[in-house]
Design an enzyme around this catalytic site. Structure first.
Site, PDB file in Angstrom:
ATOM      1  N   TYR A  72       2.935   5.653   2.661  1.00 57.99           N
ATOM      2  CA  TYR A  72       2.008   5.780   1.535  1.00 57.99           C
ATOM      3  C   TYR A  72       1.387   7.167   1.433  1.00 57.99           C
ATOM      4  CZ  TYR A  72       2.347   0.747   0.885  1.00 57.99           C
ATOM      5  OH  TYR A  72       2.805  -0.533   0.653  1.00 57.99           O
ATOM      6  N   HIS A 127      -4.739  -2.989   4.048  1.00 59.20           N
ATOM      7  CA  HIS A 127      -3.478  -2.594   3.417  1.00 59.20           C
ATOM      8  C   HIS A 127      -3.660  -1.306   2.599  1.00 59.20           C
ATOM      9  CE1 HIS A 127       0.329  -2.786   1.359  1.00 59.20           C
ATOM     10  NE2 HIS A 127       0.698  -3.616   2.317  1.00 59.20           N
ATOM     11  N   PRO A 128      -2.737  -0.344   2.737  1.00 61.23           N
ATOM     12  CA  PRO A 128      -2.901   0.977   2.108  1.00 61.23           C
ATOM     13  C   PRO A 128      -2.365   1.107   0.679  1.00 61.23           C
ATOM     14  CG  PRO A 128      -0.975   0.996   3.470  1.00 61.23           C
ATOM     15  CD  PRO A 128      -1.597  -0.373   3.639  1.00 61.23           C
ATOM     16  N   CYS A 129      -1.882   0.042   0.076  1.00 62.43           N
ATOM     17  CA  CYS A 129      -1.145   0.180  -1.187  1.00 62.43           C
ATOM     18  C   CYS A 129      -1.952   0.826  -2.311  1.00 62.43           C
ATOM     19  CB  CYS A 129      -0.554  -1.149  -1.630  1.00 62.43           C
ATOM     20  SG  CYS A 129      -1.769  -2.394  -2.032  1.00 62.43           S
ATOM     21  N   ARG A 130      -3.269   0.690  -2.326  1.00 64.87           N
ATOM     22  CA  ARG A 130      -4.051   1.269  -3.424  1.00 64.87           C
ATOM     23  C   ARG A 130      -4.945   2.424  -2.975  1.00 64.87           C
ATOM     24  NH1 ARG A 130      -6.810  -2.630  -7.136  1.00 64.87           N
ATOM     25  NH2 ARG A 130      -6.674  -0.802  -8.446  1.00 64.87           N
TER      26      ARG A 130
END
Length: 172
Positions: A72, A127-130
């Site tokens: 990411y 979680h790093p998605c955003r």
């Protein structure tokens, strides 16, 4: 702004560490080896843990790691919580301690267990998605995205920085 190279992550992590040292805080830089991305920030704290009935069950030792996510290209927050007898809090106990107000079905998308990218052991992780999207939302870009990341994401898992971190003009 928002995503970060490994080189920038390391530079900003070292700046963050200098601030921590100036403030007498106990953050450390852990280096497994010199390969990318095998260095991360580490912080330990103790928290009071309560049972569902509201009784104190004692202290929990929490170890936080701010790690670079290669996938990411952002900082990522990992942590483990251990009871005083050394046993690891399971997923349910961790959710109850760190995110008691969050609905159960949404927790897997926010706080989940995954292998630590440096230590290759199970840790809890936000979680790093955003993360890149969140870091981009600032009107004036942060000079230290690691500091901004910890300030924004840390409180969700009881990791609170001293207000003085935001007052150090040299790095913010």
């Amino acid at each position: 702004m928002g995503d970060l190279s490994w080189k920038d992550f390391m530079s900003q992590a070292k700046q963050f560490l200098k601030i921590s040292q100036q403030l007498g805080d106990s953050w450390m830089l852990e280096e497994k080896d010199s390969n990318e991305p095998n260095t991360f920030l580490k912080f330990n704290q103790k928290m009071k843990c309560q049972s569902e009935e509201g009784y104190s069950e004692g202290l929990v030792n929490v170890e936080y790691h701010v790690v670079y996510s290669v996938s990411y290209q952002v900082p990522m927050l990992f942590f483990q919580a251990h009871r005083s007898d050394g046993s690891l809090l399971d997923l349910e106990a961790t959710w109850k301690l760190f995110m008691p107000e969050t609905k159960a079905r949404g927790l897997y998308q926010i706080l989940t267990q995954m292998d630590h990218p440096v230590l290759f052991r199970p840790f809890m992780a936000l979680h790093p998605c955003r993360t890149a999207e969140v870091l981009k939302q600032f009107g004036q870009p942060s000079d230290n995205q690691v500091l901004t990341f910890i300030s924004l994401y840390g409180p969700h898992v009881q990791l609170h920085l001293k207000n003085a971190y935001g007052l150090v003009q040299e790095y913010t």
